[in-house]
Every structure is written in C-alpha cells, then in structure tokens.
Design a protein around this motif. Structure first.
Motif, PDB file in Angstrom:
ATOM      1  N   ARG A  70       0.896  -1.205  -0.130  1.00 60.44           N
ATOM      2  CA  ARG A  70       0.154  -0.168  -0.073  1.00 60.44           C
ATOM      3  C   ARG A  70       0.865   1.256   0.042  1.00 60.44           C
ATOM      4  N   GLU A  71       0.562   2.301  -0.743  1.00 59.71           N
ATOM      5  CA  GLU A  71       1.194   3.414  -0.633  1.00 59.71           C
ATOM      6  C   GLU A  71       0.986   4.120   0.404  1.00 59.71           C
ATOM      7  N   GLU A  72       2.652   4.505   1.022  1.00 62.43           N
ATOM      8  CA  GLU A  72       2.632   5.209   2.302  1.00 62.43           C
ATOM      9  C   GLU A  72       2.840   6.563   2.180  1.00 62.43           C
ATOM     10  N   GLY A  73       3.463   7.146   0.650  1.00 62.16           N
ATOM     11  CA  GLY A  73       3.941   8.412   0.707  1.00 62.16           C
ATOM     12  C   GLY A  73       4.154   8.512  -0.839  1.00 62.16           C
ATOM     13  N   PRO A  74       4.894   9.520  -1.232  1.00 66.92           N
ATOM     14  CA  PRO A  74       5.528   9.801  -2.536  1.00 66.92           C
ATOM     15  C   PRO A  74       6.586   8.835  -2.645  1.00 66.92           C
ATOM     16  N   GLY A  75       6.485   8.025  -3.700  1.00 66.88           N
ATOM     17  CA  GLY A  75       7.472   7.194  -4.012  1.00 66.88           C
ATOM     18  C   GLY A  75       7.913   6.003  -2.833  1.00 66.88           C
ATOM     19  N   VAL A  76       6.828   5.869  -2.000  1.00 68.43           N
ATOM     20  CA  VAL A  76       7.282   4.849  -0.780  1.00 68.43           C
ATOM     21  C   VAL A  76       5.983   4.031  -0.855  1.00 68.43           C
ATOM     22  N   ILE A  77       6.293   2.813  -0.968  1.00 71.60           N
ATOM     23  CA  ILE A  77       5.363   1.585  -0.575  1.00 71.60           C
ATOM     24  C   ILE A  77       5.394   0.985   0.515  1.00 71.60           C
ATOM     25  N   GLY A  78       4.333   0.682   1.485  1.00 70.06           N
ATOM     26  CA  GLY A  78       4.231  -0.072   2.652  1.00 70.06           C
ATOM     27  C   GLY A  78       4.479  -1.587   2.112  1.00 70.06           C
ATOM     28  N   VAL A  79       5.135  -2.226   2.952  1.00 71.15           N
ATOM     29  CA  VAL A  79       5.341  -3.556   2.736  1.00 71.15           C
ATOM     30  C   VAL A  79       4.910  -4.532   4.017  1.00 71.15           C
ATOM     31  N   GLY A  80       3.704  -5.140   4.066  1.00 70.25           N
ATOM     32  CA  GLY A  80       3.302  -5.639   5.290  1.00 70.25           C
ATOM     33  C   GLY A  80       2.890  -6.932   5.212  1.00 70.25           C
ATOM     34  N   VAL A  81       2.264  -7.681   6.152  1.00 74.58           N
ATOM     35  CA  VAL A  81       1.734  -9.079   6.079  1.00 74.58           C
ATOM     36  C   VAL A  81       0.249  -8.890   6.753  1.00 74.58           C
ATOM     37  N   ASP A  82      -0.726  -9.877   5.916  1.00 77.51           N
ATOM     38  CA  ASP A  82      -2.148  -9.786   6.399  1.00 77.51           C
ATOM     39  C   ASP A  82      -2.382 -11.331   6.765  1.00 77.51           C
ATOM     40  N   PRO A  83      -2.709 -11.712   7.854  1.00 73.19           N
ATOM     41  CA  PRO A  83      -2.934 -11.028   9.421  1.00 73.19           C
ATOM     42  C   PRO A  83      -1.330 -10.660   9.582  1.00 73.19           C
ATOM     43  N   SER A  84      -1.118  -9.606  10.348  1.00 74.38           N
ATOM     44  CA  SER A  84       0.267  -9.296  10.677  1.00 74.38           C
ATOM     45  C   SER A  84       1.149 -10.378  11.406  1.00 74.38           C
ATOM     46  N   VAL A  85       2.437 -10.271  11.413  1.00 76.38           N
ATOM     47  CA  VAL A  85       3.130 -11.174  12.016  1.00 76.38           C
ATOM     48  C   VAL A  85       3.889 -10.548  13.281  1.00 76.38           C
ATOM     49  N   ALA A  91       7.539  -2.836   6.685  1.00 72.10           N
ATOM     50  CA  ALA A  91       8.469  -2.198   5.809  1.00 72.10           C
ATOM     51  C   ALA A  91       8.201  -1.183   4.791  1.00 72.10           C
ATOM     52  N   LEU A  92       9.027  -0.722   4.313  1.00 73.86           N
ATOM     53  CA  LEU A  92       8.828   0.364   3.290  1.00 73.86           C
ATOM     54  C   LEU A  92       9.966   0.170   2.086  1.00 73.86           C
ATOM     55  N   LEU A  93       9.263   0.191   0.831  1.00 72.77           N
ATOM     56  CA  LEU A  93       9.961   0.102  -0.553  1.00 72.77           C
ATOM     57  C   LEU A  93      10.121   1.559  -0.897  1.00 72.77           C
ATOM     58  N   ILE A  94      11.269   2.310  -1.116  1.00 72.01           N
ATOM     59  CA  ILE A  94      11.717   3.288  -1.385  1.00 72.01           C
ATOM     60  C   ILE A  94      12.151   3.228  -2.803  1.00 72.01           C
ATOM     61  N   ARG A  95      11.189   3.789  -3.618  1.00 70.01           N
ATOM     62  CA  ARG A  95      11.298   3.559  -5.173  1.00 70.01           C
ATOM     63  C   ARG A  95      12.317   4.886  -5.703  1.00 70.01           C
ATOM     64  N   SER A  96      13.348   4.285  -6.098  1.00 69.40           N
ATOM     65  CA  SER A  96      14.412   5.308  -6.443  1.00 69.40           C
ATOM     66  C   SER A  96      14.843   5.113  -7.736  1.00 69.40           C
ATOM     67  N   PRO A  97      15.079   6.112  -8.492  1.00 70.18           N
ATOM     68  CA  PRO A  97      15.873   5.944 -10.058  1.00 70.18           C
ATOM     69  C   PRO A  97      17.059   5.102  -9.988  1.00 70.18           C
ATOM     70  N   SER A  98      17.603   5.353  -8.954  1.00 68.71           N
ATOM     71  CA  SER A  98      18.934   4.457  -8.863  1.00 68.71           C
ATOM     72  C   SER A  98      19.071   3.024  -8.112  1.00 68.71           C
ATOM     73  N   TRP A 196      16.603  10.026   2.993  1.00 70.63           N
ATOM     74  CA  TRP A 196      16.467  10.236   1.591  1.00 70.63           C
ATOM     75  C   TRP A 196      16.415  11.356   0.962  1.00 70.63           C
ATOM     76  N   ALA A 197      17.415  11.912   0.490  1.00 76.72           N
ATOM     77  CA  ALA A 197      17.530  13.416  -0.147  1.00 76.72           C
ATOM     78  C   ALA A 197      16.754  13.765  -1.362  1.00 76.72           C
ATOM     79  N   ASP A 198      16.394  12.688  -2.141  1.00 73.38           N
ATOM     80  CA  ASP A 198      15.909  12.806  -3.512  1.00 73.38           C
ATOM     81  C   ASP A 198      14.708  12.252  -3.457  1.00 73.38           C
ATOM     82  N   ASP A 199      13.795  12.570  -2.525  1.00 70.28           N
ATOM     83  CA  ASP A 199      12.300  11.888  -2.417  1.00 70.28           C
ATOM     84  C   ASP A 199      11.460  12.807  -3.733  1.00 70.28           C
TER      85      ASP A 199
END
Length: 286
Positions: A70-85, A91-98, A196-199
């Motif tokens: 689920r999106e948590e912010g600009p360029g940031v995707i939350g990574v979780g578990v359902d039901p939770s563990v 966690a957070l997937l930071i989507r960077s061009p590099s 993250w400087a280049d958000d």
C-alpha cells in the motif's frame, strides 16, 4: 546500485529457509532450532506470557497469510503481512531511480509478494533499523540478491548470519545516491535511521522505524529504550542522535507502522519532540 527500476522483472531466488525457526513474539528468524530467543529475553522485549513459541515460514504460509502492499507516501510503498506477524511493523519500499531500497523488514515472504515487488523494480539494497525488525531479512536479501545493511554495534543480535549481511561502522554510511544511514543509537546501540535526499517532493524524508517513534499525534515523535516495557531513552543518547541528524533536511518522517507518518515539517517536529521529551525527563534536575 543498479538501475533496477528501469529493468524488466526477473525471477527472484527461491526461499531456502522455510523450516527455520521464527520467534512468534518478535518475528526474528534463527539459523537452527533453539530453546530461547535472545531478542525477547532482552529487557527491551518480552517472552510471551504462555512461554517461548516458534513458527516457520512454512507454517505462516500454510496459515493463509499474504503480503500487503500500500502506498505510504510519494515514492514509498508499505510492505506488510495480512494478518500481521509478531510485532506487526510494515517495511517500506523506497522507489528510487538508482534502485529500490527496502527499509526495515518483516517476518514473512512468499512467492507472490516477491513477484509483486519485482514488478515494482525489485530491491537493490535492504537496511534495517534494529533487531526487533530483523524478521526474515536473510530470506529477503537472498531472494533479491541485495545486501542487507546492519550497524556493527548490533551484530550479536543477528539470528541468521549470512554473506548477504553487510555490517557498517561509524556514524553515517552512504548506501546509494541520496540514501544515507545514520547511527542514531536510540533504542539500540546500532539503532539506525535512513535519510532520503531525493524524494519526489524534493524536501527530503527520514525513515525512522521506532528509533524515533512516530506517535498517535503524528505531529510528534518520541524516544524509548523499550517500547513495550515503557523504559525511557537516556537524555545523552537523544542529544547525540539530534546532533547527527541535524545536518539533514526532511519534511516527512516515516515511522514503523501503517499510517505512522509525520507528513510535514519533519525536522522541526523532531527537534520540538526532543525538547519536550527532555523537558519532562530532566524536570527534577532543573
């Protein structure tokens, strides 16, 4: 880092530790069966009231759990578990061009979740804030062929050592263009935050897990040596952390759990939160 965001999805490596023990309470995976969980025996955590309990990735998969993105912010995707563990962090997937960076980890991984993340560009590096969020980080590192950055001060807490784990020393560590790890040292000696400087907003972002804990009033953070046992952090440790973070600009602070995000004025929020904490902590010394 490779430019994995620009490449076609590729198969991830199969999980090899399906039967390895995972602590039910903290979600940390170990490399062999054992009677106790050192992370939970520590005064910052706790052993479940019913006693030490274990599970495994095989059992968690069989229980019907699945990954949650689920999106948590600009360029940031939350990574979780359902039901939770275990602790229930995401966690957070930071989507960077590099190259994408996974911030923190969870105690679960399956083929569908790995494939979804690979569709988003995969993972070029993983960085974890502290032992309570180690989860099955070795599985994640192996699956995506990514180094897992852990501060050397917390090396003894790693339950499943592996060549994918890279221990770093000192106060700061650049792991990719615009991505800097900072050893804040709150909560654990190796407690780490990521800047993250280049958000996409161009204002900077700080990923803090619960090293700086985003609280229910999301204009503020707090600082705890132990969260479940309500042990406050030491003022000298907080002052050191502030000095290290001071040179970095950031508008957002991403905490450890779904929706726990300071959405604006993050650097000022961190400073005023520390001032408030220290005012109460040191009141008797005034």
């Amino acid at each position: 880092m490779s430019s994995s965001n620009m490449s076609s999805p590729k198969p991830v490596a199969p999980v090899t530790g399906l039967e390895l023990p995972i602590c039910v309470t903290c979600g940390v995976q170990y490399d062999a069966p054992r009677s106790d969980c050192p992370v939970c025996l520590d005064e910052r955590q706790y052993v479940a009231w019913a006693g030490q309990q274990w599970t495994s990735l095989a059992e968690l998969r069989a229980s019907g759990r699945s990954g949650r993105l689920r999106e948590e912010g600009p360029g940031v995707i939350g990574v979780g578990v359902d039901p939770s563990v275990a602790v229930g962090q995401r966690a957070l997937l930071i989507r960077s061009p590099s190259g994408n960076v996974l911030w923190d980890c969870v105690g679960y991984l399956d083929d569908d979740l790995a494939a979804e993340i690979e569709e988003l560009g995969g993972i070029s590096a993983i960085a974890v804030s502290h032992p309570h969020f180690y989860g099955v980080m070795t599985e994640w590192g192996r699956a995506f062929g990514a180094p897992v950055y852990i501060h050397a001060a917390d090396r003894d807490w790693v339950g499943r050592p592996d060549p994918t784990i890279e221990y770093w020393d000192g106060d700061i560590q650049l792991i990719a263009p615009g991505m800097t790890l900072i050893n804040a040292g709150t909560h654990f000696d190796g407690g780490t935050v990521l800047h993250w400087a280049d958000d996409p907003e161009g204002r900077g972002a700080l990923f803090s897990g619960d090293i700086f804990m985003v609280v229910m009033d999301r204009r503020w953070v707090s600082f705890m040596y132990s969260i479940p046992n309500f042990i406050p952090e030491r003022p000298s440790t907080i002052r050191r952390a502030l000095e290290l973070v001071e040179p970095f600009d950031f508008a957002r602070i991403y905490g450890a759990f779904w929706g726990r995000v300071v959405a604006a004025d993050g650097a000022a929020a961190l400073r005023r939160s520390a001032d408030r904490y220290l005012r109460f902590a040191l009141d008797d010394e005034a």
